[in-house]
Write a protein that holds these residues in place. Structure first.
Motif, PDB file in Angstrom:
ATOM      1  N   ARG A 145       3.788   5.660  -5.648  1.00  0.00           N
ATOM      2  CA  ARG A 145       3.703   5.692  -7.125  1.00  0.00           C
ATOM      3  C   ARG A 145       2.665   6.710  -7.582  1.00  0.00           C
ATOM      4  O   ARG A 145       2.889   7.444  -8.552  1.00  0.00           O
ATOM      5  CB  ARG A 145       3.373   4.308  -7.675  1.00  0.00           C
ATOM      6  N   ASP A 154       0.829  -1.213   0.000  1.00  0.00           N
ATOM      7  CA  ASP A 154       0.000   0.000   0.000  1.00  0.00           C
ATOM      8  C   ASP A 154       0.859   1.256   0.000  1.00  0.00           C
ATOM      9  O   ASP A 154       0.565   2.213  -0.721  1.00  0.00           O
ATOM     10  CB  ASP A 154      -0.937   0.016   1.216  1.00  0.00           C
ATOM     11  N   GLU A 160       3.874   1.544  -1.202  1.00  0.00           N
ATOM     12  CA  GLU A 160       4.477   1.665  -2.533  1.00  0.00           C
ATOM     13  C   GLU A 160       3.471   2.216  -3.534  1.00  0.00           C
ATOM     14  O   GLU A 160       3.810   3.069  -4.358  1.00  0.00           O
ATOM     15  CB  GLU A 160       5.000   0.315  -3.001  1.00  0.00           C
ATOM     16  N   ARG A 161       2.231   1.743  -3.471  1.00  0.00           N
ATOM     17  CA  ARG A 161       1.191   2.260  -4.376  1.00  0.00           C
ATOM     18  C   ARG A 161       0.966   3.747  -4.134  1.00  0.00           C
ATOM     19  O   ARG A 161       0.857   4.535  -5.077  1.00  0.00           O
ATOM     20  CB  ARG A 161      -0.120   1.497  -4.172  1.00  0.00           C
ATOM     21  N   THR A 162       0.887   4.143  -2.871  1.00  0.00           N
ATOM     22  CA  THR A 162       0.684   5.554  -2.535  1.00  0.00           C
ATOM     23  C   THR A 162       1.822   6.403  -3.077  1.00  0.00           C
ATOM     24  O   THR A 162       1.590   7.475  -3.640  1.00  0.00           O
ATOM     25  CB  THR A 162       0.563   5.713  -1.004  1.00  0.00           C
TER      26      THR A 162
END
Length: 139
Positions: A110, A104, A106-108
């Motif tokens: 990105r 999560d 890492e997604r944030t």
């Protein structure tokens, strides 16, 4: 079947006597048995489980990864991070939460990076458009 499970710095598991493996990808959980068709899939953050010929189980929490099955005899899994454990339940309680939180984050990051790039592109377009207008080239 041979199971080779690796992360970027080490071999996590290498067993030549695996008779069944359970994994999970975006479509859900699935099993691999000897003779399985060739397969390439992206694994989800999940817990892998396998059984060896003598009945011993194996478990590993993986932070996603790539799995290939070749010739119905070889399973290769490359993951960002993997942690062996004694049971699915223990790994789900302790490790999976950490892996999901990291995914999560890492997604944030990105998304934030993409937003920063978009702001820069918009600014460049504004500057180019302003320069275009100052030359009397606007329509």
């Amino acid at each position: 079947m041979r199971l080779l499970l690796t992360d970027p710095v080490r071999v996590i598991a290498d067993h030549g006597d695996v008779v069944a493996l359970r994994a999970e990808d975006a479509s859900g959980a699935f099993g691999i048995l000897p003779g399985h068709a060739d397969l390439l899939t992206l694994l989800a953050v999940s817990v892998l489980s396998w059984r060896r010929a003598d009945g011993r189980p194996g478990y590993c929490a993986v932070r996603g990864g790539i799995m290939t099955v070749r010739g119905g005899r070889e399973i290769a899994i490359a993951t960002r991070e993997g942690r062996l454990g004694d049971s699915v339940e223990a790994l789900e309680r302790t490790v999976l939460a950490d892996f999901l939180a990291a995914a999560d984050a890492e997604r944030t990051e990105r998304v934030a990076e993409a937003q920063r790039h978009l702001r820069v592109i918009r600014q460049v377009v504004r500057i180019l458009h302003a320069g275009h207008d100052s030359l009397g080239l606007s329509s």
